[in-house]
Design an enzyme around this catalytic site. Structure first.
Site, PDB file in Angstrom:
ATOM      1  N   GLU A   1      -4.701   1.568  -5.078  1.00 41.85           N
ATOM      2  CA  GLU A   1      -3.861   0.478  -5.562  1.00 41.85           C
ATOM      3  C   GLU A   1      -3.893   0.509  -7.088  1.00 41.85           C
ATOM      4  OE1 GLU A   1      -1.105  -1.178  -5.385  1.00 41.85           O
ATOM      5  OE2 GLU A   1      -1.766  -1.775  -3.378  1.00 41.85           O
TER       6      GLU A   1
ATOM      7  N   CYS B   1       0.870  -1.174   0.000  1.00 46.39           N
ATOM      8  CA  CYS B   1       0.000   0.000   0.000  1.00 46.39           C
ATOM      9  C   CYS B   1       0.904   1.220   0.000  1.00 46.39           C
ATOM     10  CB  CYS B   1      -0.914   0.004   1.222  1.00 46.39           C
ATOM     11  SG  CYS B   1      -1.993   1.468   1.286  1.00 46.39           S
TER      12      CYS B   1
END
Length: 222
Positions: free
Chosen positions: A104, A2
């Site tokens: 993402e 992340c």
């Protein structure tokens, strides 16, 4: 991994949902929080929960070079209990990293399509984080990293890893001011059930960390 997230909530909502009594210092919402920046985090000082800012990218207390932080924005939960950089932090220096979505990048052919990912049933949430204090001479840094795990069924088509989002009832447990066995905490993390998520495509405008406005989260239709 992340590598970007958002926090757009009102300060009042953050204080209410995380049971904080004192105002947040210099709080500013952000559409594009990136490694190296300060992130809003919560720890327990032994008496009270306390919110403040940690630099995203862990610099372990023993590190000789502060640049290592750019390589340590995430920590794999599967191995954090045995890795020298994370083991002692998992035992006693745990934090909540506050967010309301993360980005993402999904690989589609030769392109990478950014997506904004949120929880389906609540807006604000906390990533499971670890923190440390680094000092050299007169310089002092408080930094953090975010724990990740293998992607679940929802996330695996987007990316093979995902951050650990703590269930609401586990947030206070995570930052309890006591030393825990890292092996038991690994199992505790393994047992967390991922809440339902939702995702939508956003523009590659978000790719640039200096871009920090509403355009980052505007949905696009492919």
């Amino acid at each position: 991994m992340c590598g970007r997230f958002t926090l757009l909530a009102d300060e009042v909502d953050i204080l209410s949902q995380f049971g904080l009594e004192n105002p947040l210092p210099n709080y500013q919402p952000s559409y594009n929080i990136a490694p190296g920046q300060n992130v809003l985090a919560i720890i327990h000082d032994g008496k009270n929960k306390r919110a403040g800012y940690l630099q995203w990218g862990l610099i372990p207390s023993w590190a000789k070079d502060e640049k290592v932080g750019y390589k340590m924005i995430n920590a794999r939960s599967e191995t954090a209990h045995i890795k020298p950089s994370f083991k002692s932090l998992l035992a006693k220096k745990r934090c909540l990293i506050i967010a309301d979505s993360f980005y993402e990048w999904q690989t589609i052919g030769k392109a990478k399509q950014p997506k904004r990912i949120q929880l389906r049933d609540r807006e604000l949430f906390a990533f499971a984080g670890l923190w440390d204090k680094w000092e050299r001479g007169n310089e002092k840094r408080f930094t953090c990293t975010m724990l990740t795990k293998d992607a679940n069924a929802f996330m695996k088509d987007i990316h093979h890893r995902m951050p650990i989002i703590l269930p609401k009832e586990m947030e206070d447990e995570w930052i309890k001011p006591q030393v825990f066995d890292p092996n038991k905490l690994k199992q505790w993390l393994d047992d967390i059930e991922v809440e339902p998520m939702k995702a939508y495509d956003v523009s590659t405008y978000v790719n640039k960390a200096s871009h920090n406005d509403e355009q980052c989260i505007e949905p696009i239709i492919l």
